[in-house]
Design a protein around this motif. Sequence first.
Motif, PDB file in Angstrom:
ATOM      1  N   PHE A  34     -38.264  23.460 -24.827  1.00 16.51           N
ATOM      2  CA  PHE A  34     -38.520  24.861 -25.197  1.00 16.51           C
ATOM      3  C   PHE A  34     -37.257  25.528 -25.758  1.00 16.51           C
ATOM      4  N   GLY A  35     -36.521  24.820 -26.546  1.00 14.82           N
ATOM      5  CA  GLY A  35     -35.343  25.389 -27.198  1.00 14.82           C
ATOM      6  C   GLY A  35     -34.153  25.538 -26.273  1.00 14.82           C
TER       7      GLY A  35
ATOM      8  N   LEU B 104     -39.318  24.213 -32.002  1.00 11.28           N
ATOM      9  CA  LEU B 104     -39.240  22.870 -31.434  1.00 11.28           C
ATOM     10  C   LEU B 104     -39.379  22.942 -29.915  1.00 11.28           C
ATOM     11  N   VAL B 105     -40.363  22.256 -29.413  1.00 10.26           N
ATOM     12  CA  VAL B 105     -40.563  22.263 -27.962  1.00 10.26           C
ATOM     13  C   VAL B 105     -39.679  21.191 -27.316  1.00 10.26           C
ATOM     14  N   ILE B 106     -39.536  20.085 -28.015  1.00  8.40           N
ATOM     15  CA  ILE B 106     -38.633  19.035 -27.527  1.00  8.40           C
ATOM     16  C   ILE B 106     -37.639  18.708 -28.630  1.00  8.40           C
ATOM     17  N   LYS B 107     -36.395  18.658 -28.257  1.00 10.42           N
ATOM     18  CA  LYS B 107     -35.391  18.242 -29.226  1.00 10.42           C
ATOM     19  C   LYS B 107     -34.389  17.334 -28.516  1.00 10.42           C
ATOM     20  N   THR B 108     -34.197  16.152 -29.061  1.00  4.48           N
ATOM     21  CA  THR B 108     -33.173  15.268 -28.486  1.00  4.48           C
ATOM     22  C   THR B 108     -32.125  14.988 -29.553  1.00  4.48           C
TER      23      THR B 108
ATOM     24  N   LEU C 263     -46.470  22.476 -22.279  1.00  2.00           N
ATOM     25  CA  LEU C 263     -46.122  21.137 -22.792  1.00  2.00           C
ATOM     26  C   LEU C 263     -46.735  20.078 -21.879  1.00  2.00           C
ATOM     27  N   LEU C 264     -47.386  19.105 -22.497  1.00  2.00           N
ATOM     28  CA  LEU C 264     -47.920  17.975 -21.725  1.00  2.00           C
ATOM     29  C   LEU C 264     -47.203  16.706 -22.152  1.00  2.00           C
TER      30      LEU C 264
ATOM     31  N   GLU D 135     -37.619  15.356 -32.799  1.00  2.00           N
ATOM     32  CA  GLU D 135     -37.970  16.777 -32.877  1.00  2.00           C
ATOM     33  C   GLU D 135     -39.487  16.886 -32.739  1.00  2.00           C
ATOM     34  N   VAL D 136     -39.927  17.537 -31.697  1.00  2.08           N
ATOM     35  CA  VAL D 136     -41.367  17.708 -31.493  1.00  2.08           C
ATOM     36  C   VAL D 136     -41.716  19.175 -31.677  1.00  2.08           C
ATOM     37  N   PRO D 137     -42.468  19.484 -32.732  1.00  2.00           N
ATOM     38  CA  PRO D 137     -42.769  20.896 -33.004  1.00  2.00           C
ATOM     39  C   PRO D 137     -43.832  21.470 -32.058  1.00  2.00           C
TER      40      PRO D 137
END
Lengths: 348, 309
Positions: free
Chosen positions: B68-69, B7-11, B155-156, B30-32
């Motif tokens: 990035f975790g 997961l590059v983004i996790k909220t 990441l963009l 969750e953005v893989p």
Amino acid sequence: MIRQTLRMARWEVIKLRRRWMPWVFLAFIVLSSQLRLLTEYQMYSNADPGRIAVQAGPANEEGEHSTISISCLDIRDGLVESRLSGIPTEFRQAALQEVESLRDRCPALLGMYDFARTNFLNNATLPGSLSYGINMFGTLGYLFVMILAAMAIGVEYTWGTARQVLAKGCGRGRFLAAKVLGLLAVVGIGHLAVILFMGISSLIITYTMAGTGISTDVMQWLRPGADVVKSMYMMLPYIILGTFFAVLTSSASSGIVISVVFYISESILRWIIGSYLGPDAARILISVNTPLWMASLEFPALNNLSEIYNYLRDFLSTFLPILAYIVVFWGGSFWLFKRRDLKPSTGV
Amino acid sequence: MMASNDLVIKTESLTKRYGDILAVNDLSLEVPRGHVFGLLGPNGSGKTTTMGMLLGLVRPSAGRFSLFGGRKPHREALTRTGAIVEFPSFYPHLTGRDNLAFFQEISGNGDSVELDTLLEKVGLDGRGKDRFQTYSLGMKQRLGLAYVLLGDPDLLILDEPTNGMDPDGMAEVRELIRSLGDGERTVLLSSHLLHEVEQVCDSVAILSHGRLVVQGRVDELVRSLAGETILLRTTDNAKAIEILSKLNWVTDLNSKGESILVSAPTLRSSELSEVLSRSAVYVAEMTLGHVSLEEYYFKITDDANGDTA
């Protein structure tokens, strides 16, 4: 971390260099210093050394007398006799009587004349002219620096570039620190420019005027260096005040307006507080401390403890209030900038 | 659930409150890694605020997030991120190239060759030496894209990247974004243009009133709704709607041009035909489960709005 901050500070200088406002301010300061130099020269050349014209011979066909100019300088230098050597005896006696009546007024006249000359030579020849130029940063320089700081920070909000810089991971503390460092560098460059122009003018004066020269006293040459450091320290609270106002309002225009209002309000308050509560009470104002800070303090003799004590007391009495301004307003700017959300651009 | 490494983004329960207004409400995303991830929602749904929080521009009121975790400090994670939120903002008195050089120097990596390459990539190679203030809206967007690509980030984060572009430019940028999302790089994209998102994104999250309505792969989401829709063209659409509205297993009916969009289990499509023919209404054409992301979006946000109303 330090490298990144310095890199950003370098870019602050580049960014400011490409705007017109710093150039206008610099031109104003340089021109003002040159004009002040010219004014000093005018005052010196207009200073009256008690010049009188004594009759040196009979009247011609049109009824005009030939005259000889005698001044207090001639009297002081013992040149009266030689100046009057060629005139007929019948006129000589009357001329000497006139010179005698001038002699009584000479101490006062020469006192003023010497003051104007010393003043001019101290301020117009090297290295004294450099310190004189640096002092030009006082008064309006404070206002310019505050406006420049408010503009430099405020436009980052207006253009939305602060968001973009922070989104690159530069950190808010570094962003603000780089701004202040960049502004200090610009102010430093401004000092150098003023010094350069004053130096050129002084060289021209030394070359063209008799009785002038360049001092070879090392201590005298160190003074402008010390004055630059003092002046930069004096500018720091104003840079930080401009920063604070821009961060507080998140806007260049509002930051600039508040800076100007602050400057004017301080001048008024200075007078009111000074008049009603006494000069010591007015020391809470930054504008009261900065001229005192820039005033020359002669280094004390190292074997005289009371002189050293007095020197340190005077030094700290201006150094600490300025430091307090720097710490308080820097802390305030940093705290506000750190905790507030950065809103989108308000227009280009 | 994915491993946090992927997961590059996790909220987690991310919330932003402005006074009484909840801009983002309990958002868990969750953005893989390697996905082009679309953030969809109407104006004021919290997309830009969410992006602002991820970039450290907006302070969350509650909840947390990681990039990035979360293995490295947030500031360091941002150095691996290229982002434009709302609109590309640059120094108007500097040239396009100088603007890029400034941001390159902040991030501390890259060289002048990279600047030229990026300007060429976004189609600004002939205008790099012009001041930013002379750029058109589309050129500003292009410079914004060059900016986000500085330092080849992992990441963009792009907020409406084709805003203000002409159709050719939009197509180019869509292609560029798609190509950027190939491989390991992750793209978080917000857009109002649903067909754009459908063409570009692998996954989407739909927000409404600051809340997450749904999140998943685009194809799976569309398929889930398509499994319950039937497109009918009949000899008398008005009468058909009247008849079908009486069936309790038909959940929704909408006119769509010359057809009717029926929300009903596709397994019972033959029953529809039978019921209509009994009333002398005949099916001229029947298409099963063909839903665009746009249709899906409106269905989902309408439902969500209905729930909140």
